[in-house]
Structures are given as structure tokens and as C-alpha cells.
Scaffold this active site. Structure first.
Site, PDB file in Angstrom:
ATOM      1  N   VAL A   1      -9.843  -3.162   5.236  1.00  0.00           N
ATOM      2  CA  VAL A   1      -8.919  -2.759   4.174  1.00  0.00           C
ATOM      3  C   VAL A   1      -7.691  -2.033   4.749  1.00  0.00           C
ATOM      4  O   VAL A   1      -7.829  -1.133   5.583  1.00  0.00           O
ATOM      5  CB  VAL A   1      -9.648  -1.837   3.161  1.00  0.00           C
ATOM      6  CG1 VAL A   1      -8.671  -1.287   2.141  1.00  0.00           C
ATOM      7  CG2 VAL A   1     -10.767  -2.596   2.482  1.00  0.00           C
ATOM      8  N   ASP A   2      -6.513  -2.450   4.277  1.00  0.00           N
ATOM      9  CA  ASP A   2      -5.246  -1.806   4.638  1.00  0.00           C
ATOM     10  C   ASP A   2      -4.969  -1.809   6.139  1.00  0.00           C
ATOM     11  O   ASP A   2      -4.411  -0.856   6.700  1.00  0.00           O
ATOM     12  CB  ASP A   2      -5.165  -0.371   4.073  1.00  0.00           C
ATOM     13  CG  ASP A   2      -5.280  -0.367   2.561  1.00  0.00           C
ATOM     14  OD1 ASP A   2      -4.793  -1.321   1.931  1.00  0.00           O
ATOM     15  OD2 ASP A   2      -5.862   0.579   2.007  1.00  0.00           O
TER      16      ASP A   2
ATOM     17  N   GLU B   1       8.857   1.118  -3.333  1.00  0.00           N
ATOM     18  CA  GLU B   1       8.004  -0.083  -3.366  1.00  0.00           C
ATOM     19  C   GLU B   1       8.741  -1.240  -4.030  1.00  0.00           C
ATOM     20  O   GLU B   1       8.650  -2.389  -3.587  1.00  0.00           O
ATOM     21  CB  GLU B   1       6.710   0.196  -4.142  1.00  0.00           C
ATOM     22  CG  GLU B   1       5.727   1.070  -3.410  1.00  0.00           C
ATOM     23  CD  GLU B   1       4.375   1.133  -4.106  1.00  0.00           C
ATOM     24  OE1 GLU B   1       3.396   1.399  -3.415  1.00  0.00           O
ATOM     25  OE2 GLU B   1       4.301   0.915  -5.331  1.00  0.00           O
TER      26      GLU B   1
ATOM     27  N   HIS C   1       0.864  -1.189   0.000  1.00  0.00           N
ATOM     28  CA  HIS C   1       0.000   0.000   0.000  1.00  0.00           C
ATOM     29  C   HIS C   1       0.899   1.238   0.000  1.00  0.00           C
ATOM     30  O   HIS C   1       1.878   1.294   0.749  1.00  0.00           O
ATOM     31  CB  HIS C   1      -0.888  -0.013   1.252  1.00  0.00           C
ATOM     32  CG  HIS C   1      -1.825   1.144   1.305  1.00  0.00           C
ATOM     33  ND1 HIS C   1      -2.953   1.233   0.509  1.00  0.00           N
ATOM     34  CD2 HIS C   1      -1.812   2.285   2.040  1.00  0.00           C
ATOM     35  CE1 HIS C   1      -3.581   2.365   0.755  1.00  0.00           C
ATOM     36  NE2 HIS C   1      -2.913   3.027   1.686  1.00  0.00           N
TER      37      HIS C   1
HETATM   38  C1  GRF Z   1       1.252   0.506  -6.094  1.00  0.00           C
HETATM   39  O1  GRF Z   1       1.475   1.850  -5.835  1.00  0.00           O
HETATM   40  C2  GRF Z   1       0.766  -0.205  -4.856  1.00  0.00           C
HETATM   41  O2  GRF Z   1       1.219   0.388  -3.684  1.00  0.00           O
HETATM   42  C3  GRF Z   1      -0.730  -0.053  -4.962  1.00  0.00           C
HETATM   43  O3  GRF Z   1      -0.984  -0.185  -6.331  1.00  0.00           O
HETATM   44  C4  GRF Z   1       0.109   0.283  -7.078  1.00  0.00           C
HETATM   45  C5  GRF Z   1       0.442  -0.729  -8.126  1.00  0.00           C
HETATM   46  O4  GRF Z   1       1.391  -0.259  -9.050  1.00  0.00           O
HETATM   47  N1  GRF Z   1      -1.396  -1.030  -4.155  1.00  0.00           N
HETATM   48  P1  GRF Z   1       2.005  -1.253 -10.146  1.00  0.00           P
HETATM   49  O5  GRF Z   1       0.826  -1.829 -10.927  1.00  0.00           O
HETATM   50  O6  GRF Z   1       2.777  -2.312  -9.433  1.00  0.00           O
HETATM   51  O7  GRF Z   1       2.871  -0.399 -11.016  1.00  0.00           O
END
Ligand code: GRF
Length: 219
Positions: A166-167, A196, A131
């Protein structure tokens, strides 16, 4: 401050990667561009994340994640949520699909659907999500917009176990980045997403240690 001269803080810090023998058997779910899915793939390909990505499930026929899977040679199945009568019906299908594949855990790498106890309870503690906020702040939709509106000085991303609300759910790892003067959603999203892509493979490895420990104590 030069806009990209900062050190992201990742907790727990990325250290020696645990080895899994045999490698983790993972399912992945995605709805979006698939950059996190590809980051997982890259981490397995370079040997950091000791795992096999057995199957990607997407819910949108034209999503980038599906195209990436084709390019990377990873099997991908489409489950269009509009073809199911309820969230539970979709999740029941996902349970069968991933169980048939023999996956031990599932990574939600940008799955833009609310999941139900049907899926959560079939993979207890073995369903994780990324997230784009420092949970418990900014749960739900448009987390990055919420963060900008709030005036927070630090943004980031979280990988956590999935629970019914959620989350929520136990946090596995987080990465923090600054919100810089002049940031708009696009700039901040880019900065968060860069982290990420580091965090998700690492948090998956950390979760993998728990999964394997639990499996060994269950005999
Ligand atoms: C990411 O920012 C994640 O945190 C959120 O959805 C987005 C997905 O991005 N849950 P991608 O499809 O991996 O580029």
C-alpha cells in the site's frame, strides 16, 4: 505569515500539457466526496488533460463521487465491496468492467480499498493513485493526522503507480505545502486538497506519456 500566502511546490512543475491523439481513455475509481474525480473532469473539460473519462466505479452507493458523476454526465457503476467474497473477487470484476470499457489506464481518485495483484497485474504501470502525504512518509490510513502528530513542517500529496504494498510504487509527481501554526486536520486537509486537484490531472498527463510511449514501442 498569512495562512494562505504561500506557493505550493509541485514537482515536476506544471508545464505545457502533452496532447494525446486519440485522447487517453481513462477509468476512475472513487469512494469519497469525489473532488479529485471532479478535478480530473474539469481538466479534461478545459482541454488541459487530453483524456476521456469513460467510466467511474464507486464502492459506496451514497458517496459524493457518484452524485458528481450524475451531475457531470459521466457514466458511473456501483461495485459494493460487501457484495464480493474477497478483495480478489471485487478486483476481478473491476478488471472485466474496465477492460470491457476499453480503458487504457485507471486513476484511483480516493479509492478507499486495498487493491490486489488481480487488478494491478491486469493494468501494469497503468493504475495510479493519489495519496495525501509526501510519500514515502505517512503511508496508509489517516496520513494527514499522522503528519500533524509527527510535527513535520511540510505536508503534501503524491501521485504514484500502484504496487502490491500500500502507498508504494514509483512516484509520478508531488506537491508540497507548509504545515502552519494553528493547523488542525480540517485546515491542513483543505490546503493539501487544493493541491491534489492541480496535481492529479497533471500527474495523469505525465503518466499518459509513459503509457503511450510503451504502447508505441510494443507496436
Ligand atoms: C484524497 O485526499 C486522496 O488523497 C485520498 O482520498 C481523498 C479523496 O478525496 N486518497 P475526494 O473524494 O477526491 O474529495
Amino acid at each position: 505569515m498569512n495562512s494562505e500566502r504561500y506557493s505550493a511546490l509541485i514537482v515536476p512543475p506544471i508545464g505545457p500539457w502533452p496532447r494525446f491523439d486519440p485522447p487517453l481513455r481513462l477509468g476512475v475509481m472513487a469512494s469519497g466526496t469525489g473532488s479529485n474525480f471532479e478535478a480530473l473532469h474539469d481538466a479534461t473539460a478545459c482541454g488541459d488533460l487530453s483524456a476521456q473519462l469513460c467510466l467511474l466505479v464507486v464502492n459506496k452507493a451514497d458517496c459524493g463521487a457518484r452524485q458528481r458523476a450524475a451531475h457531470l454526465g459521466i457514466r458511473c457503476e456501483l461495485r459494493d465491496h460487501r457484495h464480493f467474497t474477497s478483495r480478489e473477487a471485487l478486483d476481478q470484476d473491476l478488471v472485466h468492467t474496465f477492460q470491457d470499457e476499453g480503458v487504457e489506464a485507471i486513476v484511483m481518485a480516493g479509492w478507499m480499498r486495498i487493491v490486489t495483484p488481480v487488478l494491478i497485474d491486469a493494468f501494469p504501470g497503468r493504475l495510479i493513485n493519489i495519496h495525501p502525504s509526501l510519500l514515502p512518509s505517512f503511508r496508509g490510513m489517516d496520513a494527514i493526522g499522522q503528519c500533524l502528530t509527527s510535527g513535520a513542517a511540510i505536508a503534501g500529496c503524491t501521485v504514484h503507480e500502484v504496487q502490491k504494498d500500500v502507498d508504494t510504487g514509483p512516484i509520478l509527481a508531488q506537491a508540497a505545502v507548509p504545515v502552519l501554526p494553528g493547523d488542525d486536520k480540517e485546515k491542513l486537509t483543505r490546503r493539501i486538497q487544493a493541491q491534489e486537484h492541480r496535481l492529479l490531472p497533471w500527474a495523469t498527463a505525465l503518466a499518459g506519456q509513459r503509457w503511450r510511449k510503451a504502447a508505441s514501442t510494443q507496436g
